[in-house]
Scaffold this motif. Structure first.
Motif, PDB file in Angstrom:
ATOM      1  N   ALA A  91      20.889 -16.061 -28.484  1.00  0.00           N
ATOM      2  CA  ALA A  91      19.704 -15.876 -27.640  1.00  0.00           C
ATOM      3  C   ALA A  91      19.303 -14.407 -27.576  1.00  0.00           C
ATOM      4  O   ALA A  91      18.115 -14.075 -27.587  1.00  0.00           O
ATOM      5  CB  ALA A  91      19.978 -16.416 -26.235  1.00  0.00           C
ATOM      6  N   ALA A  92      20.302 -13.517 -27.525  1.00  0.00           N
ATOM      7  CA  ALA A  92      20.005 -12.088 -27.494  1.00  0.00           C
ATOM      8  C   ALA A  92      19.352 -11.633 -28.789  1.00  0.00           C
ATOM      9  O   ALA A  92      18.438 -10.796 -28.783  1.00  0.00           O
ATOM     10  CB  ALA A  92      21.290 -11.296 -27.242  1.00  0.00           C
ATOM     11  N   GLN A  93      19.793 -12.176 -29.916  1.00  0.00           N
ATOM     12  CA  GLN A  93      19.200 -11.791 -31.195  1.00  0.00           C
ATOM     13  C   GLN A  93      17.746 -12.263 -31.300  1.00  0.00           C
ATOM     14  O   GLN A  93      16.877 -11.534 -31.791  1.00  0.00           O
ATOM     15  CB  GLN A  93      20.041 -12.358 -32.337  1.00  0.00           C
ATOM     16  N   ILE A  94      17.458 -13.477 -30.822  1.00  0.00           N
ATOM     17  CA  ILE A  94      16.070 -13.952 -30.826  1.00  0.00           C
ATOM     18  C   ILE A  94      15.226 -13.127 -29.860  1.00  0.00           C
ATOM     19  O   ILE A  94      14.064 -12.798 -30.149  1.00  0.00           O
ATOM     20  CB  ILE A  94      16.018 -15.445 -30.455  1.00  0.00           C
ATOM     21  N   ALA A  95      15.803 -12.756 -28.706  1.00  0.00           N
ATOM     22  CA  ALA A  95      15.070 -11.940 -27.737  1.00  0.00           C
ATOM     23  C   ALA A  95      14.722 -10.574 -28.318  1.00  0.00           C
ATOM     24  O   ALA A  95      13.640 -10.042 -28.072  1.00  0.00           O
ATOM     25  CB  ALA A  95      15.898 -11.779 -26.461  1.00  0.00           C
ATOM     26  N   LEU A  96      15.635 -10.004 -29.109  1.00  0.00           N
ATOM     27  CA  LEU A  96      15.333  -8.727 -29.750  1.00  0.00           C
ATOM     28  C   LEU A  96      14.196  -8.882 -30.763  1.00  0.00           C
ATOM     29  O   LEU A  96      13.358  -7.987 -30.915  1.00  0.00           O
ATOM     30  CB  LEU A  96      16.578  -8.169 -30.437  1.00  0.00           C
ATOM     31  N   ALA A  97      14.175 -10.019 -31.457  1.00  0.00           N
ATOM     32  CA  ALA A  97      13.058 -10.278 -32.368  1.00  0.00           C
ATOM     33  C   ALA A  97      11.742 -10.358 -31.596  1.00  0.00           C
ATOM     34  O   ALA A  97      10.700  -9.866 -32.048  1.00  0.00           O
ATOM     35  CB  ALA A  97      13.304 -11.579 -33.140  1.00  0.00           C
ATOM     36  N   MET A  98      11.763 -10.968 -30.399  1.00  0.00           N
ATOM     37  CA  MET A  98      10.574 -11.007 -29.548  1.00  0.00           C
ATOM     38  C   MET A  98      10.169  -9.604 -29.125  1.00  0.00           C
ATOM     39  O   MET A  98       8.977  -9.271 -29.080  1.00  0.00           O
ATOM     40  CB  MET A  98      10.835 -11.861 -28.303  1.00  0.00           C
ATOM     41  N   LEU A 140      26.261 -16.399 -37.742  1.00  0.00           N
ATOM     42  CA  LEU A 140      25.334 -16.835 -36.703  1.00  0.00           C
ATOM     43  C   LEU A 140      23.929 -16.314 -36.991  1.00  0.00           C
ATOM     44  O   LEU A 140      22.949 -17.057 -36.914  1.00  0.00           O
ATOM     45  CB  LEU A 140      25.813 -16.337 -35.338  1.00  0.00           C
ATOM     46  N   TRP A 141      23.822 -15.038 -37.344  1.00  0.00           N
ATOM     47  CA  TRP A 141      22.510 -14.469 -37.629  1.00  0.00           C
ATOM     48  C   TRP A 141      21.864 -15.118 -38.842  1.00  0.00           C
ATOM     49  O   TRP A 141      20.660 -15.358 -38.858  1.00  0.00           O
ATOM     50  CB  TRP A 141      22.617 -12.972 -37.822  1.00  0.00           C
ATOM     51  N   SER A 142      22.657 -15.407 -39.857  1.00  0.00           N
ATOM     52  CA  SER A 142      22.081 -16.052 -41.042  1.00  0.00           C
ATOM     53  C   SER A 142      21.564 -17.439 -40.698  1.00  0.00           C
ATOM     54  O   SER A 142      20.537 -17.876 -41.225  1.00  0.00           O
ATOM     55  CB  SER A 142      23.134 -16.131 -42.153  1.00  0.00           C
ATOM     56  N   HIS A 143      22.264 -18.156 -39.802  1.00  0.00           N
ATOM     57  CA  HIS A 143      21.791 -19.476 -39.373  1.00  0.00           C
ATOM     58  C   HIS A 143      20.474 -19.350 -38.608  1.00  0.00           C
ATOM     59  O   HIS A 143      19.529 -20.111 -38.848  1.00  0.00           O
ATOM     60  CB  HIS A 143      22.848 -20.143 -38.488  1.00  0.00           C
ATOM     61  N   LEU A 144      20.406 -18.368 -37.687  1.00  0.00           N
ATOM     62  CA  LEU A 144      19.184 -18.181 -36.914  1.00  0.00           C
ATOM     63  C   LEU A 144      18.019 -17.782 -37.808  1.00  0.00           C
ATOM     64  O   LEU A 144      16.907 -18.294 -37.667  1.00  0.00           O
ATOM     65  CB  LEU A 144      19.412 -17.101 -35.843  1.00  0.00           C
ATOM     66  N   SER A 145      18.284 -16.851 -38.738  1.00  0.00           N
ATOM     67  CA  SER A 145      17.205 -16.367 -39.592  1.00  0.00           C
ATOM     68  C   SER A 145      16.721 -17.428 -40.567  1.00  0.00           C
ATOM     69  O   SER A 145      15.579 -17.387 -41.026  1.00  0.00           O
ATOM     70  CB  SER A 145      17.670 -15.125 -40.357  1.00  0.00           C
ATOM     71  N   ARG A 146      17.584 -18.406 -40.878  1.00  0.00           N
ATOM     72  CA  ARG A 146      17.192 -19.426 -41.853  1.00  0.00           C
ATOM     73  C   ARG A 146      16.575 -20.649 -41.171  1.00  0.00           C
ATOM     74  O   ARG A 146      15.625 -21.239 -41.692  1.00  0.00           O
ATOM     75  CB  ARG A 146      18.411 -19.841 -42.669  1.00  0.00           C
ATOM     76  N   HIS A 147      17.113 -21.061 -40.019  1.00  0.00           N
ATOM     77  CA  HIS A 147      16.724 -22.354 -39.449  1.00  0.00           C
ATOM     78  C   HIS A 147      15.947 -22.255 -38.133  1.00  0.00           C
ATOM     79  O   HIS A 147      15.255 -23.214 -37.765  1.00  0.00           O
ATOM     80  CB  HIS A 147      17.977 -23.211 -39.213  1.00  0.00           C
ATOM     81  N   VAL A 148      16.086 -21.164 -37.401  1.00  0.00           N
ATOM     82  CA  VAL A 148      15.463 -21.079 -36.075  1.00  0.00           C
ATOM     83  C   VAL A 148      14.265 -20.135 -36.068  1.00  0.00           C
ATOM     84  O   VAL A 148      13.155 -20.513 -35.683  1.00  0.00           O
ATOM     85  CB  VAL A 148      16.497 -20.639 -35.010  1.00  0.00           C
ATOM     86  N   LEU A 149      14.481 -18.902 -36.503  1.00  0.00           N
ATOM     87  CA  LEU A 149      13.436 -17.883 -36.379  1.00  0.00           C
ATOM     88  C   LEU A 149      12.164 -18.180 -37.175  1.00  0.00           C
ATOM     89  O   LEU A 149      11.066 -17.980 -36.648  1.00  0.00           O
ATOM     90  CB  LEU A 149      13.998 -16.521 -36.777  1.00  0.00           C
TER      91      LEU A 149
END
Length: 534
Positions: free
Chosen positions: A230-237, A28-37
């Motif tokens: 969503a929590a992982q993106i919020a931590l990035a924020m 999940l994190w690899s997907h977020l870091s590659r395509h969303v973040l």
């Protein structure tokens, strides 16, 4: 102990976010870091850079004009320049989307003048863009820079300007060589506040097609039902927020400013003549017109037309009552907790209490989406635990105790706006000499009696001002309300968001106008405070 408990409440959402983010799988994190973040972070940084530059340029420029020069309308513009603070970011986006729609009043009037009949023949560029978002957010948020910078300019001793003149500096160079270097701390503080609001924004960014980190958090949780993501993106924020605060403090790390011990004289204003006086007036009037007058006038016209056509719907009355009741209850809770923290810090001014004070004020630095998501995770866990306990003991399923009752939303308001309450109470208490405390003790009053008979009566004005600011902020808060409101519970802000998302702008005009009208109240308060320091 009560102060420590209140301060600890602001840490619970962060800990809950970290715990939930750790539950996400590696894939999940690899997907977020590659395509969303990457895309969301890039959009957020561009938006923040543009808004930061625009607010700094507008806020500093007009602050210098109204402080250093005299021109027609200056006294009225001094307070009128604060009016855009009454317009939340999502409302100005909503208003301009309606005004600048291809079939809206502005483009229709241009086509009528030019002789075109259809939007296919002539239409302006779409405001739904990064440029549009930067312009609109800058027009609303520049007062965050204007207020502290103007205060800095007004309190600078006049002899600094006189010394600069003596050394041969022309008046037109005073801004760049004297005033701006001294005002850098105020500019940094104002820009950082504007950027915090930009990062917290959810409505304007979504309406204008900017996929920021805040929008990514919301869509990841609501649309994809992916709480861990969503929590992982919020931590990035949150990392971005910490970096922003650290950068602002680092930029001011070696800067110290002082004035003469004698009463400082404000610089004398230079009267402008000819074309220059009207240009100065126009430059100061433009952000007021674009940031408040035009959107507020459009909302008033649309609200009146809607009222004539359909009256005031029962649904809107219910939502207005929901907004008022929720904001009023939250304001009382926030003021009480702020009073406990500030009064404890007065009684026990040790270093440990200062740490508690900073921890209690942490929530105001966090965007509402981050705070709401952390509270959602913590409240959901508590609801599941208490539900199992009651069901095992009584055989009854209580449902969602915190989230379903609205207590979770009240908790979000408390954590987010506690810093405003603490600051207001401290401002009131700081004006009361400690000799009053000692006199009350000699007359037999304890801590509670001294607070009730001495401090509260003398701090009423500060408490009222803090309560007003908290109440209006609760009314305008959108991101936390969207995530934490109970089922089938709507406020004026969420009503406006839903109608604008569906494209039915005329349905939300009354709700938007009501929020703007209430938002004018703290602007009046700020204007009165500003006149007091002149």
């Amino acid at each position: 102990m009560a102060s420590v408990l209140i301060a600890a409440l602001t840490l619970v959402p962060i800990l809950a976010l970290a715990w939930q983010a750790a539950q996400g799988s590696e894939g999940l994190w690899s997907h977020l870091s590659r395509h969303v973040l990457p895309h969301a972070l890039g959009q957020t940084l561009i938006l923040m850079a543009g808004v930061g530059f625009l607010t700094a340029a507008i806020g500093t420029g007009i602050a210098w004009l109204v402080t250093a020069y005299d021109f027609p309308g200056r006294r009225s513009l001094e307070w009128a320049l604060l009016l855009p603070l009454a317009v939340p970011t999502y409302i100005i986006a909503y208003a301009y989307l309606d005004m600048l729609h291809p079939l809206g009043p502005f483009q229709s009037a241009i086509r009528a003048v030019l002789g075109f009949d259809s939007p296919r023949d002539f239409r302006l560029p779409d405001i739904r863009s990064m440029t549009g978002a930067i312009l609109l957010l800058g027009l609303v948020l520049y007062p965050y820079v204007y207020l502290p910078v103007r205060a800095m300019f007004m309190t600078q001793a006049a002899n600094l300007v006189e010394v600069a003149h003596t050394l041969g500096t022309p008046r037109r160079h005073i801004l760049w060589r004297v005033a701006l270097p001294l005002a850098r701390p105020a500019i940094a503080v104002g820009v950082s506040l504007a950027l915090m609001e930009t990062l917290n924004d959810i409505g304007a960014s979504e309406f204008l097609g900017v996929r920021s980190l805040t929008i990514s958090v919301y869509t990841t949780w609501v649309t994809r039902s992916d709480l861990a993501g969503a929590a992982q993106i919020a931590l990035a924020m949150l990392v971005l927020v910490v970096a922003l605060i650290t950068l602002e403090r680092w930029a001011r790390r070696k800067q110290r400013y002082s004035v003469s011990a004698q009463r400082a004289r404000s610089m004398s204003r230079q009267p402008l003549k000819g074309t220059a006086r009207w240009m100065a007036m126009g430059l100061c009037l433009l952000p007021v017109l674009l940031g408040f007058v035009l959107p507020a006038s459009h909302l008033a016209i649309e609200a009146w037309e809607r009222f004539q056509f359909a009256g005031l719907s029962a649904r809107l009355v219910t939502e207005a009552w929901n907004t008022f009741a929720l904001s009023a209850l939250a304001t009382v809770a926030v003021l009480l907790c702020g009073l406990v923290v500030a009064y404890t810090a007065r009684l026990f001014p040790q270093r440990g209490m200062q740490a508690v004070h900073r921890m209690a004020s942490l929530g105001y630095a966090m965007p509402g989406t981050i705070l709401a998501l952390g509270i959602l995770i913590a409240a959901g866990g508590f609801d599941r635990w208490i539900g199992r306990m009651i069901k095992d003991g009584l055989g009854v399923d209580p449902g969602l105790v915190l989230i379903g009752s609205g207590l979770a939303l009240g908790y979000a308001y408390l954590a987010r706006f506690l810093a405003i309450s603490i600051g207001s109470v401290e401002a009131g208490l700081s004006r009361i000499p400690r000799s009053y405390d000692q006199s009350a003790r000699t007359l037999g009053h304890g801590i509670g009696g001294t607070l009730r008979h001495v401090h509260l009566p003398l701090s009423r004005a500060a408490l009222a001002a803090g309560g007003l600011l908290v109440f209006v902020d609760c009314m305008k808060e959108l991101s936390a309300t969207l995530l934490l409101r109970p089922l089938n519970f709507e406020t004026l802000a969420t009503h406006l968001y839903g109608e604008a998302a569906r494209g039915t702008y005329e349905e939300a005009a009354i709700a938007a106008l009501a929020i703007v009208v209430v938002g004018i109240l703290p602007v009046i308060l700020l204007a009165r405070v500003g006149r007091g320091i002149q």
